[in-house]
Design an enzyme around this catalytic site. Structure first.
Site, mmCIF file in Angstrom:
data_model
loop_
_atom_site.group_PDB
_atom_site.id
_atom_site.type_symbol
_atom_site.label_atom_id
_atom_site.label_comp_id
_atom_site.label_asym_id
_atom_site.label_seq_id
_atom_site.Cartn_x
_atom_site.Cartn_y
_atom_site.Cartn_z
ATOM 1 N N GLY A 4 0.909 -1.245 0.012
ATOM 2 C CA GLY A 4 0.022 0.063 -0.027
ATOM 3 C C GLY A 4 0.736 1.156 -0.033
ATOM 4 O O GLY A 4 0.481 2.064 0.663
ATOM 5 N N ARG A 22 -0.415 -1.238 -5.866
ATOM 6 C CA ARG A 22 -1.299 -2.108 -6.555
ATOM 7 C C ARG A 22 -1.561 -1.773 -7.818
ATOM 8 O O ARG A 22 -0.864 -1.890 -8.846
ATOM 9 C CB ARG A 22 -2.521 -2.267 -5.786
ATOM 10 C CG ARG A 22 -3.228 -3.528 -5.941
ATOM 11 C CD ARG A 22 -4.277 -3.998 -4.813
ATOM 12 N NE ARG A 22 -5.556 -2.955 -5.107
ATOM 13 C CZ ARG A 22 -6.728 -3.162 -5.659
ATOM 14 N NH1 ARG A 22 -6.764 -4.114 -6.134
ATOM 15 N NH2 ARG A 22 -7.355 -1.975 -5.670
ATOM 16 N N LYS A 49 -11.133 -3.664 11.201
ATOM 17 C CA LYS A 49 -10.169 -3.395 12.117
ATOM 18 C C LYS A 49 -10.194 -3.958 13.325
ATOM 19 O O LYS A 49 -9.121 -4.449 14.121
ATOM 20 C CB LYS A 49 -10.128 -1.761 12.304
ATOM 21 C CG LYS A 49 -9.664 -0.981 10.890
ATOM 22 C CD LYS A 49 -8.396 -1.408 10.678
ATOM 23 C CE LYS A 49 -7.673 -0.903 9.245
ATOM 24 N NZ LYS A 49 -6.383 -1.443 9.049
ATOM 25 N N ILE A 67 -5.786 10.974 9.509
ATOM 26 C CA ILE A 67 -4.424 11.645 9.365
ATOM 27 C C ILE A 67 -4.652 12.739 8.327
ATOM 28 O O ILE A 67 -5.315 12.418 7.171
ATOM 29 C CB ILE A 67 -3.432 10.504 8.885
ATOM 30 C CG1 ILE A 67 -3.643 9.351 9.712
ATOM 31 C CG2 ILE A 67 -2.291 11.066 8.585
ATOM 32 C CD1 ILE A 67 -2.793 9.776 11.362
ATOM 33 N N TYR A 78 -15.607 -1.121 8.052
ATOM 34 C CA TYR A 78 -13.976 -0.858 7.978
ATOM 35 C C TYR A 78 -13.751 -1.238 9.679
ATOM 36 O O TYR A 78 -12.845 -1.792 9.925
ATOM 37 C CB TYR A 78 -14.071 0.558 7.778
ATOM 38 C CG TYR A 78 -12.599 1.214 8.188
ATOM 39 C CD1 TYR A 78 -11.360 0.451 7.324
ATOM 40 C CD2 TYR A 78 -12.349 2.118 8.805
ATOM 41 C CE1 TYR A 78 -9.975 1.090 7.502
ATOM 42 C CE2 TYR A 78 -11.197 2.831 9.233
ATOM 43 C CZ TYR A 78 -10.091 2.269 8.389
ATOM 44 O OH TYR A 78 -8.850 2.493 8.509
ATOM 45 N N GLY A 119 -0.441 4.903 -1.144
ATOM 46 C CA GLY A 119 -1.455 5.495 -0.610
ATOM 47 C C GLY A 119 -1.228 6.867 0.576
ATOM 48 O O GLY A 119 0.200 7.056 0.394
ATOM 49 N N GLN A 120 -2.012 7.308 1.098
ATOM 50 C CA GLN A 120 -1.720 8.605 1.955
ATOM 51 C C GLN A 120 -0.681 8.398 2.765
ATOM 52 O O GLN A 120 0.445 9.229 2.761
ATOM 53 C CB GLN A 120 -2.904 9.197 2.572
ATOM 54 C CG GLN A 120 -2.880 10.433 3.240
ATOM 55 C CD GLN A 120 -3.720 10.684 4.345
ATOM 56 O OE1 GLN A 120 -4.674 9.851 4.914
ATOM 57 N NE2 GLN A 120 -3.924 11.953 4.767
ATOM 58 N N ASP A 148 -0.193 -7.091 -4.697
ATOM 59 C CA ASP A 148 -1.634 -6.968 -4.047
ATOM 60 C C ASP A 148 -1.745 -8.205 -3.289
ATOM 61 O O ASP A 148 -1.415 -9.473 -3.346
ATOM 62 C CB ASP A 148 -2.584 -7.381 -5.320
ATOM 63 C CG ASP A 148 -4.044 -7.625 -5.012
ATOM 64 O OD1 ASP A 148 -4.371 -7.534 -3.924
ATOM 65 O OD2 ASP A 148 -4.777 -7.516 -6.048
#
Ligand code: SER
Length: 320
Positions: A8, A35, A147, A173, A143, A11-12, A53
């Site tokens: 990942g 990915r 988690k 974040i 989600y 991502g951010q 992935d």
């Protein structure tokens, strides 16, 4: 750890964490796993990039073997907003991706796996202020469900197999390098971009909405410090609360107006209001402070000044 794979990486958080880890471990020792999203030039130029992935076990194994990976950071996840639109996808990526990584790490006797969690593990029946480390975990988003399960799964691998798995419950974040995607807290990033671009913002949660938040430099510090902490000093493994600041959207407007006095906001709450309302106002992170010395640097005004400066510079160069 000698060779780390960041799953990942585009991502951010992944995009900035990969670069920060390359500064510490050396560019060649931190593999950016992406990915579909095209990795940024910075990621490509500073070290290896591979298509990874977590749902494709064979591809994952071949990258792990190629680079002799002995630590994995799993930053790939479907966040709360997107998850509600596609719960099966959220389950698949967040759970099956995670267990593939944990199994591979167990088989290869890896040194460490980092699996981030989130304030999304909490729900409407959790105490909202200064939410304790040990408390009710009954989230109402898919989600959040994944988690909570991810925290328990990571802890299980620690106890059952002695694998070193660690994780922290990120607040929202806020950053200016890579945009977040599909989260409920994304408004707290978008507000700065629109403040610079058009001096006005339409917010998808209401003015009273208060959530725990953290600026990216603190997020990187928390992640890297937890990774480096002495395993024997950890009283928790995959579920550390980490706080930095908390504020309402109205507080953000006040902070932005100190720099852009004619900034205007309108509110059009959507389905994400209910998600935000189910999460805490603030968290008690004394376990993280005691066990590995966690302490944030940024408050709202310091972050606002930094965000507006960075995004303003991008805007001048027509990069946004
Ligand atoms: N930023 C995440 C979200 O909003 C919370 O961890 O989904």
């Amino acid at each position: 750890m000698k060779n780390i794979l960041v799953v990942g990486s585009a991502g951010q958080i992944g995009s900035e964490l990969t670069l920060a880890l390359r500064d510490i471990y050396g560019g060649g020792h931190v593999v950016a796993g992406v990915r579909k999203t095209r990795p940024s030039e910075k990621l490509v130029e500073t070290g290896p990039c591979e298509v990874v992935d977590a749902l494709d076990t064979d591809a994952l194994v071949s990258v792990v073997d190629k680079y002799k990976i002995d630590g994995i950071i799993n930053m790939a996840a479907i966040l709360s907003g997107t998850g509600e639109k596609n719960p099966m996808l959220a389950w698949d990526v967040n759970m099956n991706g995670l267990i593939n990584i944990l199994e591979l790490a167990r088989e290869r006797r890896m040194k460490q796996v980092l699996v981030p969690s989130s304030i999304a593990v909490f729900g409407p029946t959790t105490p909202v202020d200064n939410t304790p480390q040990e408390t009710i975990l009954k989230p109402t988003t898919i989600y959040g469900v994944t988690k909570v399960a991810g925290e328990l799964l990571g802890d299980y691998y620690v106890k059952k197999y002695g694998l070193d798995v660690r994780g922290l419950r990120y607040p929202g974040i806020i950053s200016h390098e890579t945009l977040p995607g599909g989260g409920t807290t994304d408004y707290a990033v978008a507000i700065y971009y629109d403040a610079i671009r058009q001096k006005r913002f339409t917010c998808f949660v209401d003015d009273y909405t208060r959530l725990p938040m953290m600026y990216m430099p603190d997020c990187l510090k928390a992640t890297i410090d937890l990774m480096g902490a002495d395993f024997d000093k950890l009283s928790h493994h995959c579920d550390y609360n980490v706080g930095a600041m908390d504020f309402t959207v109205a507080d953000m407007v006040v902070s932005i107006k100190k720099h852009i006095p004619d900034f205007e906001i309108t509110y059009e709450p959507d389905y994400r209001q209910e998600i935000a309302d189910s999460w805490p106002n603030s968290v008690d992170d004394s376990a993280a402070r005691q066990d590995w010395g966690w302490k944030p640097d940024y408050d709202l005004d310091a972050m606002t000044a930094d965000m507006l400066k960075a995004i303003g510079e991008k805007h001048e160069k027509s990069l946004i």
